[in-house]
Design an enzyme around this catalytic site. Structure first.
Site, PDB file in Angstrom:
ATOM      1  N   HIS A 254     -11.461 -17.894 -11.262  1.00  0.00           N
ATOM      2  CA  HIS A 254     -10.471 -16.819 -11.361  1.00  0.00           C
ATOM      3  C   HIS A 254     -10.282 -16.406 -12.821  1.00  0.00           C
ATOM      4  CE1 HIS A 254      -6.451 -14.944 -10.151  1.00  0.00           C
ATOM      5  NE2 HIS A 254      -6.366 -15.000 -11.476  1.00  0.00           N
ATOM      6  N   GLU A 255     -10.040 -17.400 -13.684  1.00  0.00           N
ATOM      7  CA  GLU A 255      -9.818 -17.107 -15.091  1.00  0.00           C
ATOM      8  C   GLU A 255     -11.096 -16.612 -15.767  1.00  0.00           C
ATOM      9  OE1 GLU A 255      -6.913 -16.960 -15.917  1.00  0.00           O
ATOM     10  OE2 GLU A 255      -5.875 -18.228 -14.493  1.00  0.00           O
TER      11      GLU A 255
ATOM     12  N   HIS B 149     -11.537 -12.900 -15.180  1.00  0.00           N
ATOM     13  CA  HIS B 149     -10.739 -12.107 -16.116  1.00  0.00           C
ATOM     14  C   HIS B 149     -11.459 -11.999 -17.471  1.00  0.00           C
ATOM     15  CE1 HIS B 149      -7.180 -11.549 -13.723  1.00  0.00           C
ATOM     16  NE2 HIS B 149      -6.868 -12.829 -13.655  1.00  0.00           N
TER      17      HIS B 149
END
Length: 266
Positions: free
Chosen positions: A58-59, A62
């Site tokens: 997820h990170e 980004h």
């Protein structure tokens, strides 16, 4: 290409992440084969480490999207190595989400990579950076639920099936919560570039408390009931029943010793 401005060492996968992947693989194998004397322990470790893997991805989503949008500083910060220890707030990104999974079976959104937004031009790029994280949870949910909606569960042991169902629930809750247009969450980050400067200035002071506000709302029985009704509807559309997610959560909480009903499932 933008990635040419980052050193190879800044994009090398961290041994920490490789170690988490290895634990996920071994405990997934133990869950599938029934190797562990206590199947709940294997399920707990498998789901927890798989959940951490999804948080790292997820990170990373980004950061990687920010890199290609113009913020080359994400490489220097270590965000491209998938190492959870490099996040700005490891407590928010990893520790708290894991605690909330243990406490309530909720995929609490993490979110602690610092993007230098001043380096990025274009509202669409800013929106895509914010959307990239929860879209990763959506993709993870699709992978977890694939055996269910493809009707490919023949030969899949019950414990592994239940673990996948519970992991899918976490991914769906994380995606849904992250996409809420609440300050501090990715959903607000998607729409923020399109808001007027005045509105953004008024909302900015509330951003640090957005996640706490959502969590407080989920403690209200009425809100919690509606939220999980939506989650159950999504999971059922993907072929996962309430029984499977219930048993997955019961196995995960092995210390409660209350999974006899699920153990007798066909």
């Amino acid at each position: 290409m933008t990635t040419a401005t980052t050193r190879h060492s800044e994009r090398r996968i961290s041994p920490v992440f490789v170690g988490i992947l290895a634990v996920t693989a071994v405990t997934g194998w133990a869950t599938w084969t029934g190797f562990a004397e206590q199947p709940g322990v294997a399920v707990f470790l498998f789901v927890t480490t798989a959940w951490i893997v999804s948080l790292c991805l997820h990170e990373y989503a980004h950061a990687r999207t920010a890199l290609h949008s113009g913020d080359i500083s994400v490489g220097e910060k270590g965000y491209l190595t998938l190492n959870p220890l490099k996040y700005t707030h490891a407590l928010l990104s990893i520790v708290l989400p894991v605690i909330f999974v243990i406490m309530g079976g909720i995929g609490l959104p993490g979110g602690a990579v610092f993007i230098e937004r001043g380096r990025i031009r274009g509202r669409w790029k800013h929106s895509l950076i914010s959307a990239a994280g929860p879209l990763t949870n959506v993709l993870f949910a699709v992978v977890c639920t694939a055996p269910f909606w493809l009707d490919a569960l023949d030969g899949v042991p019950n414990d592994f099936r239940f673990a996948l169902a519970f992991l899918a629930l976490l991914q769906v809750t994380a995606a849904l919560l992250n996409f809420l247009p609440v300050p501090g969450l990715d959903g607000y980050g998607v729409i923020e570039p399109w808001l007027s400067y005045g509105i953004r200035r008024q909302v900015e002071p509330f951003a640090p408390f957005g996640l706490l506000f959502v969590f407080a709302l989920l403690w209200l029985p009425a809100v919690n009931g509606v939220f999980f009704d939506v989650i159950d509807t999504i999971l059922k559309s993907l072929g996962i029943s309430d029984f499977e997610t219930y048993c997955g959560q019961e196995l995960y909480r092995f210390w409660q010793g209350s999974n006899e009903f699920c153990s007798a499932a066909p």
